[in-house]
Design an enzyme around this catalytic site. Structure first.
Site, PDB file in Angstrom:
ATOM      1  N   TYR A 237      11.283  43.719   1.729  1.00  0.00           N
ATOM      2  CA  TYR A 237      10.236  44.562   1.142  1.00  0.00           C
ATOM      3  C   TYR A 237      10.893  45.575   0.191  1.00  0.00           C
ATOM      4  CZ  TYR A 237       6.949  48.402   0.814  1.00  0.00           C
ATOM      5  OH  TYR A 237       6.145  49.407   0.331  1.00  0.00           O
TER       6      TYR A 237
ATOM      7  N   ASP B 133      12.457  43.524  10.754  1.00  0.00           N
ATOM      8  CA  ASP B 133      11.092  43.873  10.361  1.00  0.00           C
ATOM      9  C   ASP B 133      10.206  42.664  10.641  1.00  0.00           C
ATOM     10  OD1 ASP B 133       8.696  44.289   8.948  1.00  0.00           O
ATOM     11  OD2 ASP B 133       9.676  45.644   7.528  1.00  0.00           O
TER      12      ASP B 133
HETATM   13  C1  LIG Z   1       7.520  44.025   5.418  1.00  0.00           C
HETATM   14  C2  LIG Z   1       7.118  45.466   5.206  1.00  0.00           C
HETATM   15  N1  LIG Z   1       7.792  46.427   5.874  1.00  0.00           N
HETATM   16  C3  LIG Z   1       7.484  47.732   5.720  1.00  0.00           C
HETATM   17  C4  LIG Z   1       6.491  48.140   4.844  1.00  0.00           C
HETATM   18  C5  LIG Z   1       6.187  49.604   4.686  1.00  0.00           C
HETATM   19  O1  LIG Z   1       5.044  49.929   5.424  1.00  0.00           O
HETATM   20  P1  LIG Z   1       4.087  51.165   5.084  1.00  0.00           P
HETATM   21  O2  LIG Z   1       3.414  50.870   3.781  1.00  0.00           O
HETATM   22  O3  LIG Z   1       3.158  51.209   6.258  1.00  0.00           O
HETATM   23  O4  LIG Z   1       4.939  52.379   4.991  1.00  0.00           O
HETATM   24  C6  LIG Z   1       5.768  47.172   4.147  1.00  0.00           C
HETATM   25  C7  LIG Z   1       4.705  47.575   3.215  1.00  0.00           C
HETATM   26  O5  LIG Z   1       4.180  46.783   2.468  1.00  0.00           O
HETATM   27  C8  LIG Z   1       6.096  45.791   4.333  1.00  0.00           C
HETATM   28  O6  LIG Z   1       5.451  44.817   3.675  1.00  0.00           O
END
Ligand SMILES: Cc1ncc(COP(=O)(O)O)c(C=O)c1O
Length: 389
Positions: A108, A180
């Site tokens: 991400y 993640d």
């Molecule tokens: C795989 C992944 N991890 C973390 C995040 C970050 O999350 P947040 O937008 O809730 O801060 C995202 C956001 O799109 C994501 O797609």
């Protein structure tokens, strides 16, 4: 152990006098009246000694943390104000200047950005790897290597990390492994089962599931590691708000049902697009020609609700396709009820330069699709009319 569908609906609310509410109440309070100074001191110093101040612990947020810990098979869990809040608490809470991080090159964009920032400002070195081989890990290991960072299903390319192999190698090398699991959710994969020390979620996505809350999760296999990050998270102030926690708890009750439908619609869209003359490079782990298909079949209980593809006409044609969609919406999120599309190069991965975009597998014509819960016939009609020239 009962099945995930059963555990998702069995969220325990605190007992009253002879009965208990079916839904966890929202404890919308910043502070708690303590019976004596020891109660207050204990609750401020320890994550599991009652409640004194909601930046440290709150009963609604605790119910969410216990629910995720149960679904992921974690020792304990920290709910944060966003996915990035959870990621920042884990990275900043566990790393020091001079440490070395090994991270998947396809991640991400926000996570990529935090890692680059840590490298620039705090002297934390970062090596990027594909995430599918132990040789690759061995070739970048150094004495100061501390942490391995992977995504179960990478955003947006849907690459599959080889969790069994990489996490075993990470443990052997003495690294803390962070995975993640946002795209997979605990319905499709539980990374602790393969040895992950920390599991991250953007609860904004499938866990919340309704595009109405921003929240994050860091789940820990080990209680001591949890306590370290909890203490740092308290000081950083990235705690989840009780109402946000309640919304995520509410979403989790239907998580397995929704994930099944997201996966079904994603698969049908992927197959539709794979045969379309305006489209190339359709990536969804359920397609037999996806490079991670065999691995995904082994480690996932389904192939996920996200796919991506390249428009053969490049950036201008991709923009025109998005503009022509009538029902499907352009929006920077995923995992909600509505099908959303996104142009990663200009949005979720805008912080990457041209080389980094190439390494991340993102082209100028790449479109990410988060398949929603709609009737597939309506999605098919919308995609077909928007792709017609
Ligand atoms: C795989 C992944 N991890 C973390 C995040 C970050 O999350 P947040 O937008 O809730 O801060 C995202 C956001 O799109 C994501 O797609």
């Amino acid at each position: 152990m009962t099945h995930v569908e059963t555990r998702a609906v069995q969220v325990k609310a605190p007992a009253l006098n002879g009965s208990s509410p079916m839904a966890v109440p929202i404890y919308q309070t910043s502070t708690f009246a303590c019976d004596d100074p020891d109660v207050c001191a204990g609750a401020l110093r320890h994550p599991d000694r009652g409640y004194a101040y909601s930046r440290h612990a709150n009963p609604t947020t605790r119910a969410l943390e216990q629910t995720i810990a149960d679904l992921e098979g974690s020792a304990a869990c920290l709910a944060a104000s966003s996915g990035m809040g959870a990621i920042s608490a884990v990275l900043l809470g566990l790393l020091q200047s001079g440490d070395h991080v090994i991270a998947q090159s396809r991640l991400y964009g926000g996570t990529h950005g935090v890692l680059s920032d840590l490298a620039r400002r705090f002297g934390i070195e970062v090596s990027r790897i594909v995430g599918t081989g132990t040789d690759e890990l061995a070739s970048v290991l150094r004495p100061r290597s501390r942490l391995l960072y992977l995504e179960t299903i990478a955003n947006p390319t849907t690459d599959i990390a080889d969790l069994p192999t990489m996490l075993a190698a990470s443990r052997a090398a003495g690294l803390v492994s962070v995975v993640d699991n946002t795209f997979a959710t605990p319905v499709l994969c539980r990374p602790h089962e393969y040895g992950a020390d920390v599991v991250i979620h953007s609860a904004t996505k499938y866990l919340g599931g309704h595009d109405d809350v921003v929240a994050g999760i860091a789940a820990f296999a080990d209680a001591d590691l949890y306590r370290r990050v909890w203490q740092f998270g308290v000081n950083l102030g990235v705690v989840a708000d009780p109402f946000a926690s309640w919304l995520v708890l509410r979403g989790i009750k239907t998580l397995p049902l929704r994930v099944a439908r997201h996966c079904e619609n994603a698969g049908r869209l992927a197959r539709l697009l794979a045969g379309h003359p305006q489209v190339t490079n359709v990536r969804w782990p359920g397609l037999a020609d996806h490079p991670g298909h065999a691995l995904a079949s082994r480690i996932l209980d389904g192939f996920g609700g996200v796919l991506c593809f390249d428009h053969i006409g490049g950036r201008a044609a991709a923009a025109e396709f998005v503009a022509r969609l009538r029902q499907v919406v352009l929006a920077p999120s995923l995992g909600g009820p509505e099908t959303l599309v996104l142009h990663p190069a200009s949005s979720s991965h805008r912080e990457l330069d041209a080389n980094e975009l190439r390494a991340a597998g993102i082209g100028e014509g790449t479109i990410r699709v988060s398949a929603g819960l709609e009737h597939f016939g309506d999605l098919q009609a919308d995609f077909e009319q928007a792709l017609a020239i």
